[in-house]
Structures are given as structure tokens and as C-alpha cells.
Design a protein around this motif. Sequence first.
Motif, PDB file in Angstrom:
ATOM      1  N   ALA A  63       2.262   0.703  -2.667  1.00 30.97           N
ATOM      2  CA  ALA A  63       2.099   1.175  -4.043  1.00 30.97           C
ATOM      3  C   ALA A  63       1.621   2.628  -4.054  1.00 30.97           C
ATOM      4  CB  ALA A  63       1.115   0.284  -4.800  1.00 30.97           C
ATOM      5  N   LEU A  64       0.724   2.965  -3.141  1.00 29.43           N
ATOM      6  CA  LEU A  64       0.225   4.337  -3.068  1.00 29.43           C
ATOM      7  C   LEU A  64       1.336   5.294  -2.640  1.00 29.43           C
ATOM      8  CD1 LEU A  64      -2.273   6.101  -3.424  1.00 29.43           C
ATOM      9  CD2 LEU A  64      -2.817   5.683  -1.028  1.00 29.43           C
ATOM     10  N   ALA A  65       2.169   4.870  -1.713  1.00 25.61           N
ATOM     11  CA  ALA A  65       3.299   5.713  -1.292  1.00 25.61           C
ATOM     12  C   ALA A  65       4.262   5.921  -2.458  1.00 25.61           C
ATOM     13  CB  ALA A  65       4.014   5.071  -0.108  1.00 25.61           C
ATOM     14  N   ALA A  66       4.488   4.870  -3.244  1.00 23.36           N
ATOM     15  CA  ALA A  66       5.371   4.994  -4.410  1.00 23.36           C
ATOM     16  C   ALA A  66       4.750   5.937  -5.438  1.00 23.36           C
ATOM     17  CB  ALA A  66       5.621   3.620  -5.028  1.00 23.36           C
ATOM     18  N   LYS A  67       3.451   5.813  -5.645  1.00 18.65           N
ATOM     19  CA  LYS A  67       2.763   6.679  -6.602  1.00 18.65           C
ATOM     20  C   LYS A  67       2.866   8.137  -6.167  1.00 18.65           C
ATOM     21  CE  LYS A  67      -1.725   7.762  -8.582  1.00 18.65           C
ATOM     22  NZ  LYS A  67      -3.170   7.506  -8.559  1.00 18.65           N
TER      23      LYS A  67
END
Length: 116
Positions: A63-67
Motif C-alpha cells: 500500500a505504501l509503494a502504491a501511495k
Amino acid sequence: MGFLSRLFGGGNGEDGIASAPAHSAGGTGMPMLRTAVRSGYDKRETLMMFDQLTTEKLMLEEALAAKDSGAPYQIPPEAKNITPHIVRMGGFNEEDVNEYAEQLAAENASLRARLI
């Protein structure tokens, strides 16, 4: 000594002598989990707890990589707080388990805070 031997405190057998103190196995960040001679945490429940914490960590990292890339993301739900039962013989050393569980929970909290 293989990975599983290091993970499960290799060499801790019937002689009742505890293996070396817990420390990171091969620099992976995963500590050795010693087998307790007398009582300790149930092995199956302990591994299930670590699986849930690790799965949560992986989902948070994704999720952090997507953000960071600007893609849509969802914050994953928090893992249920599981406390393994204590068994009379042959469980995992409680100190090792608590230390690693706290480390994973802290990493997950840090990742979760970066998503908000």
C-alpha cells in the motif's frame, strides 16, 4: 546449519541445554526462536501469529509503494492480536517470541502511520 535449524534454535534437544541466545539469523532481521525445555508458547499458534503479522507488514508495504507511486491504495486492516497459549513442554521460548512480535508490531505501526 540450515535456515530452519537456525530459526528453531538448532541443537536444542533432549540434553536440556538451551541453545545460544536469540539473535538475528543471517542478517535477515528474523531472530532465532529457541525451543523451551519446559514451558513455552505453542509452536503452531506462534507461527500463525507471526504469519498474520508478516502478512500485514507485506500488505502495508504494498500500500505504501502504491501511495508513493500515486496509484490508488487501501489501508489494510490490522491483524488480530493473537497471544499463543503456553504449553508444558517443547514450546517456543517466550522471551524470543515476545521480542520478535513486538518488533513486527512496531514496524507495522510505523508503516501504518506513513499511510495516514
